[in-house]
Write a protein that holds these residues in place. Structure first.
Motif: not given
Length: 184
Positions: A28-31, A36-41, A64-65, A153-155
């Motif tokens: 998953k990557k936060e765009l 709001p936060c947009i991300s793609m996986s 996915g988005f 953790d953070d990741d």
């Protein structure tokens, strides 16, 4: 009911099927990091052909988005995407596949109960890839999920969920999922 030659059912399952499903890998990557936060996986499901696994025998690719919105410890999210199947899979003659993909979309909410643990529930809909003539196999399915997420953790995030398909036969009736998510 789809019948074969002589009027006999093409598939006859007289006992419950259970076992481990094929493993899936997600990235998953936060765009955007705004609220709001947009991300793609992206996802990859690898078929394992052993008796211990309940396998589709297809290599699946997913995209996915997501849109996430937080209000302190409560959060909401929307998601949409597609899964593409590579290969014919098991039951290709018994379950006539109309499409090599499914589309899905959902909505969910969660509450953070500590700095690293949250509870969530979601409802998502998924198209069926089949054209069998049996409406409960061919139509859109609705799946309810309930689960817990643990921020390692953070990741890394570990997730456990229970999913129920309430009114179709196109997905498993009840499934339990373990997921390890890596964000970058």
């Amino acid at each position: 009911e789809r019948l074969g030659e002589g009027g006999q059912p093409l598939i006859r399952i007289e006992h419950a099927l259970y076992g481990l499903g094929d493993p899936a890998l997600y990235v998953k990557k936060e765009l955007s990091e705004d609220n709001p936060c947009i991300s793609m996986s992206i996802a990859l499901k690898i078929p394992l052909k052993t008796e211990e696994f309940v396998s589709s025998n297809t290599l699946d690719l997913g995209l996915g988005f997501n849109l996430d919105y937080s209000l302190e410890e409560i959060y909401f999210y929307l998601g949409a995407g597609a899964v593409y199947f590579l290969g014919a899979g098991y039951y290709q003659e018994e379950l006539a596949r109309r499409d090599n993909y499914t589309l899905h979309g959902g909505i969910g909410a969660g509450i953070q109960i500590s700095a690293v643990v949250s509870l969530f529930m979601q409802f998502y809909f998924q198209t069926s890839p089949y054209a069998t003539g049996i409406s409960r196999v061919d139509r859109l399915s609705s799946v309810h999920s309930f689960g817990v997420r643990w921020l390692i953790d953070d990741d890394y995030v570990f997730q456990f969920s229970a999913d129920e398909d309430t009114f179709t036969y196109s997905t498993t009736d009840i499934a339990f999922a373990f997921q390890l998510e890596y964000g970058f």
